[in-house]
Design a protein around this motif. Structure first.
Motif, PDB file in Angstrom:
ATOM      1  N   GLY A 129       0.818  -1.214   0.000  1.00  0.00           N
ATOM      2  CA  GLY A 129       0.000   0.000   0.000  1.00  0.00           C
ATOM      3  C   GLY A 129       0.851   1.263   0.000  1.00  0.00           C
ATOM      4  O   GLY A 129       1.859   1.375  -0.708  1.00  0.00           O
ATOM      5  N   ALA A 130       0.462   2.231   0.835  1.00  0.00           N
ATOM      6  CA  ALA A 130       1.161   3.514   0.878  1.00  0.00           C
ATOM      7  C   ALA A 130       2.281   3.545   1.907  1.00  0.00           C
ATOM      8  O   ALA A 130       2.967   4.566   2.026  1.00  0.00           O
ATOM      9  CB  ALA A 130       0.157   4.629   1.178  1.00  0.00           C
ATOM     10  N   TRP A 131       2.497   2.445   2.616  1.00  0.00           N
ATOM     11  CA  TRP A 131       3.497   2.468   3.680  1.00  0.00           C
ATOM     12  C   TRP A 131       4.911   2.753   3.190  1.00  0.00           C
ATOM     13  O   TRP A 131       5.651   3.493   3.863  1.00  0.00           O
ATOM     14  CB  TRP A 131       3.451   1.153   4.464  1.00  0.00           C
ATOM     15  N   PRO A 132       5.359   2.215   2.050  1.00  0.00           N
ATOM     16  CA  PRO A 132       6.696   2.577   1.571  1.00  0.00           C
ATOM     17  C   PRO A 132       6.842   4.073   1.307  1.00  0.00           C
ATOM     18  O   PRO A 132       7.899   4.657   1.551  1.00  0.00           O
ATOM     19  CB  PRO A 132       6.847   1.764   0.281  1.00  0.00           C
ATOM     20  N   VAL A 133       5.773   4.693   0.787  1.00  0.00           N
ATOM     21  CA  VAL A 133       5.812   6.126   0.504  1.00  0.00           C
ATOM     22  C   VAL A 133       5.906   6.924   1.798  1.00  0.00           C
ATOM     23  O   VAL A 133       6.689   7.872   1.912  1.00  0.00           O
ATOM     24  CB  VAL A 133       4.568   6.564  -0.298  1.00  0.00           C
ATOM     25  N   VAL A 134       5.092   6.534   2.784  1.00  0.00           N
ATOM     26  CA  VAL A 134       5.141   7.214   4.083  1.00  0.00           C
ATOM     27  C   VAL A 134       6.520   7.066   4.710  1.00  0.00           C
ATOM     28  O   VAL A 134       7.099   8.030   5.235  1.00  0.00           O
ATOM     29  CB  VAL A 134       4.058   6.641   5.022  1.00  0.00           C
ATOM     30  N   GLY A 135       7.066   5.840   4.644  1.00  0.00           N
ATOM     31  CA  GLY A 135       8.406   5.630   5.171  1.00  0.00           C
ATOM     32  C   GLY A 135       9.445   6.456   4.438  1.00  0.00           C
ATOM     33  O   GLY A 135      10.375   7.006   5.055  1.00  0.00           O
ATOM     34  N   GLY A 136       9.280   6.561   3.114  1.00  0.00           N
ATOM     35  CA  GLY A 136      10.201   7.378   2.336  1.00  0.00           C
ATOM     36  C   GLY A 136      10.136   8.849   2.712  1.00  0.00           C
ATOM     37  O   GLY A 136      11.169   9.529   2.788  1.00  0.00           O
ATOM     38  N   LEU A 137       8.923   9.354   2.931  1.00  0.00           N
ATOM     39  CA  LEU A 137       8.774  10.760   3.330  1.00  0.00           C
ATOM     40  C   LEU A 137       9.431  11.026   4.676  1.00  0.00           C
ATOM     41  O   LEU A 137      10.077  12.061   4.871  1.00  0.00           O
ATOM     42  CB  LEU A 137       7.289  11.126   3.385  1.00  0.00           C
ATOM     43  N   ILE A 138       9.287  10.083   5.602  1.00  0.00           N
ATOM     44  CA  ILE A 138       9.927  10.235   6.911  1.00  0.00           C
ATOM     45  C   ILE A 138      11.446  10.249   6.754  1.00  0.00           C
ATOM     46  O   ILE A 138      12.147  11.077   7.364  1.00  0.00           O
ATOM     47  CB  ILE A 138       9.481   9.110   7.860  1.00  0.00           C
ATOM     48  N   ALA A 139      11.951   9.335   5.914  1.00  0.00           N
ATOM     49  CA  ALA A 139      13.397   9.281   5.692  1.00  0.00           C
ATOM     50  C   ALA A 139      13.897  10.568   5.042  1.00  0.00           C
ATOM     51  O   ALA A 139      14.959  11.097   5.418  1.00  0.00           O
ATOM     52  CB  ALA A 139      13.737   8.072   4.815  1.00  0.00           C
ATOM     53  N   ILE A 140      13.152  11.072   4.068  1.00  0.00           N
ATOM     54  CA  ILE A 140      13.537  12.325   3.404  1.00  0.00           C
ATOM     55  C   ILE A 140      13.575  13.474   4.401  1.00  0.00           C
ATOM     56  O   ILE A 140      14.510  14.298   4.405  1.00  0.00           O
ATOM     57  CB  ILE A 140      12.552  12.634   2.260  1.00  0.00           C
ATOM     58  N   ALA A 141      12.553  13.545   5.265  1.00  0.00           N
ATOM     59  CA  ALA A 141      12.507  14.619   6.273  1.00  0.00           C
ATOM     60  C   ALA A 141      13.690  14.528   7.227  1.00  0.00           C
ATOM     61  O   ALA A 141      14.308  15.549   7.568  1.00  0.00           O
ATOM     62  CB  ALA A 141      11.189  14.542   7.044  1.00  0.00           C
ATOM     63  N   VAL A 142      14.020  13.313   7.647  1.00  0.00           N
ATOM     64  CA  VAL A 142      15.130  13.135   8.591  1.00  0.00           C
ATOM     65  C   VAL A 142      16.463  13.499   7.944  1.00  0.00           C
ATOM     66  O   VAL A 142      17.275  14.235   8.517  1.00  0.00           O
ATOM     67  CB  VAL A 142      15.166  11.683   9.114  1.00  0.00           C
ATOM     68  N   VAL A 143      16.683  12.996   6.726  1.00  0.00           N
ATOM     69  CA  VAL A 143      17.972  13.218   6.055  1.00  0.00           C
ATOM     70  C   VAL A 143      18.170  14.689   5.721  1.00  0.00           C
ATOM     71  O   VAL A 143      19.179  15.302   6.116  1.00  0.00           O
ATOM     72  CB  VAL A 143      18.061  12.362   4.774  1.00  0.00           C
ATOM     73  N   PHE A 144      17.234  15.276   4.987  1.00  0.00           N
ATOM     74  CA  PHE A 144      17.408  16.670   4.572  1.00  0.00           C
ATOM     75  C   PHE A 144      17.267  17.634   5.754  1.00  0.00           C
ATOM     76  O   PHE A 144      17.903  18.689   5.776  1.00  0.00           O
ATOM     77  CB  PHE A 144      16.410  17.029   3.477  1.00  0.00           C
ATOM     78  N   GLY A 145      16.424  17.265   6.727  1.00  0.00           N
ATOM     79  CA  GLY A 145      16.290  18.107   7.908  1.00  0.00           C
ATOM     80  C   GLY A 145      17.575  18.172   8.717  1.00  0.00           C
ATOM     81  O   GLY A 145      17.906  19.206   9.310  1.00  0.00           O
ATOM     82  N   SER A 146      18.324  17.072   8.755  1.00  0.00           N
ATOM     83  CA  SER A 146      19.597  17.055   9.489  1.00  0.00           C
ATOM     84  C   SER A 146      20.710  17.734   8.712  1.00  0.00           C
ATOM     85  O   SER A 146      21.642  18.286   9.303  1.00  0.00           O
ATOM     86  CB  SER A 146      19.985  15.607   9.799  1.00  0.00           C
TER      87      SER A 146
END
Length: 395
Positions: A26-43
């Motif tokens: 379902g959409a879980w990979p996308v949600v996980g990807g968004l979290i990863a993007i936020a963590v990486v670029f946010g840091s």
């Protein structure tokens, strides 16, 4: 037919776990990807998660997301529309020429531009269904031909500037007052909750299985939390942009149409198994034509939103990587390239992923070549997940 058939039922927590075990993520990979993007670029850059940047991100994704929403209509049938970018640029040019050079009322010019998009989609649909031409060839010809017509209409000048204080330009420079933003959130939660509760009530009356009440309440509460969080973040900057509201409204409206109308069920049925749908008495030809009409009309509207942000149209309108990003957004968001599976929220999730990657790399001053490669990798991963999901559901 596959998972999306004539009668789609809500999934219980147990069924959701079973789907995950069989590879349907379902959409879980996308949600996980968004979290990863936020963590990486946010840091890496503290400005990435700032209210100002997140608001700009919402503005950037509206136009391409709208085009992606139209492409989903065709992908659900297992077809493709390669002309969406050119159609978006051409219809934006039609709108600009009518409103600026000929002095038409901007609203009337927009209506004519949308009608032009619908006629183009009708032509594509007829060529596909009546002449039996592959959708790839039909829309590839459209990509080239409509781009040529765009250049012809612009003429030697090659650009039409829109008035900065005009109606079209104001679409991307209008911010909702706080009270109106809260009202919209309440309405969205009420519509979503009401739809879920109505579906639950009808299924109970028909003695069909339903998910537990706490599961439905959790989903409604989760939506409310996400919407409130988005509002609070944007309120710390300029507020909620009108473009985001327009895009969000389109996503919700088409989701309701696909899930709760006969037309939507027929779309999934045709995409899942054409022959079975035909034997069930569904007008396959009509559904296919309507899908192309919707794709081109939404592409036209996306082009108008893009022109609003730039306050101009030019020879590059609808070009560059707009088409590729729109298709990638639909697929990354979870719409199957094989047809029959996907929801309109894929346009929202997918374009959010792509624009977040683009925005984050821009803040880090990363070369565009790297951005293309990263986006390609994300797209390939999304298609791989889709293929694995189909393989898992078939076993």
């Amino acid at each position: 037919m596959n998972a999306s058939t004539l009668t789609r039922k809500p999934y219980t927590p147990k069924e959701a776990v079973d789907r995950l075990r069989h590879g349907d993520l379902g959409a879980w990979p996308v949600v996980g990807g968004l979290i990863a993007i936020a963590v990486v670029f946010g840091s890496l850059n503290e400005h990435f998660l700032s209210p100002e940047n997140l608001t700009n991100l919402a503005l950037q994704m509206a136009a391409t997301g709208t085009i992606s929403l139209g492409i989903i209509m065709v992908l659900l049938l297992g077809e493709i529309d390669l002309s969406a970018g050119s159609v978006s640029g051409l219809c934006a040019v039609v709108m600009a020429i009518l409103s600026v050079r000929h002095g038409w009322n901007p609203v009337l010019a927009i209506v004519v531009a949308l009608a032009a998009g619908a006629l183009i989609g009708l032509l594509h649909g007829i060529m596909f269904t009546r002449l039996r031409m592959p959708s790839f060839v039909v829309t590839l010809a459209g990509l080239i031909g409509w781009q040529g017509l765009l250049l012809y209409l612009l003429g030697e000048g090659g650009i039409v500037n829109l008035p900065f204080d005009g109606f079209v330009a104001k679409l991307s420079d209008t911010w909702l007052p706080p009270w109106l933003a809260w009202v919209i959130i309440v309405l969205l939660v009420a519509v979503s909750g009401g739809s879920s509760l109505l579906t639950r009530r009808l299924r109970l009356a028909a003695e069909l299985p339903v998910p537990p009440a706490w599961w439905t309440a959790t989903k409604i509460g989760g939506l409310a939390v996400v919407l409130v969080a988005v509002l609070l973040v944007m309120s710390a900057d300029r507020g909620v942009p009108l473009l985001l509201v327009i895009f969000g409204t389109l996503v919700v409206a088409f989701d309701l149409v696909l899930r709760h109308t006969v037309f939507g069920r027929w779309m999934y049925a045709v995409g899942g198994n054409v022959e079975a749908a035909r034997r069930a008495g569904i007008g396959v030809t009509r559904i296919r034509v309507l899908a192309f009409v919707l794709s081109s009309t939404l592409a036209a509207f996306g082009g108008i939103l893009s022109a609003s942000r730039l306050s101009a149209v030019n020879q590059g309108s609808g070009g560059s990587d707009i088409l590729l990003m729109a298709i990638a957004a639909a697929v990354i968001g979870g719409t199957s390239l094989f047809g029959g599976r996907g929801r309109t929220y894929a346009a929202l999730l997918g374009i959010l992923v792509i624009q977040s990657i683009t925005n984050g790399m821009f803040l880090l001053s990363v070369d565009s070549s790297v951005r293309y490669m990263v986006t390609a990798a994300v797209l390939a991963l999304a298609v791989a997940i889709d293929s694995l999901a189909r393989r898992g559901s078939a076993t």
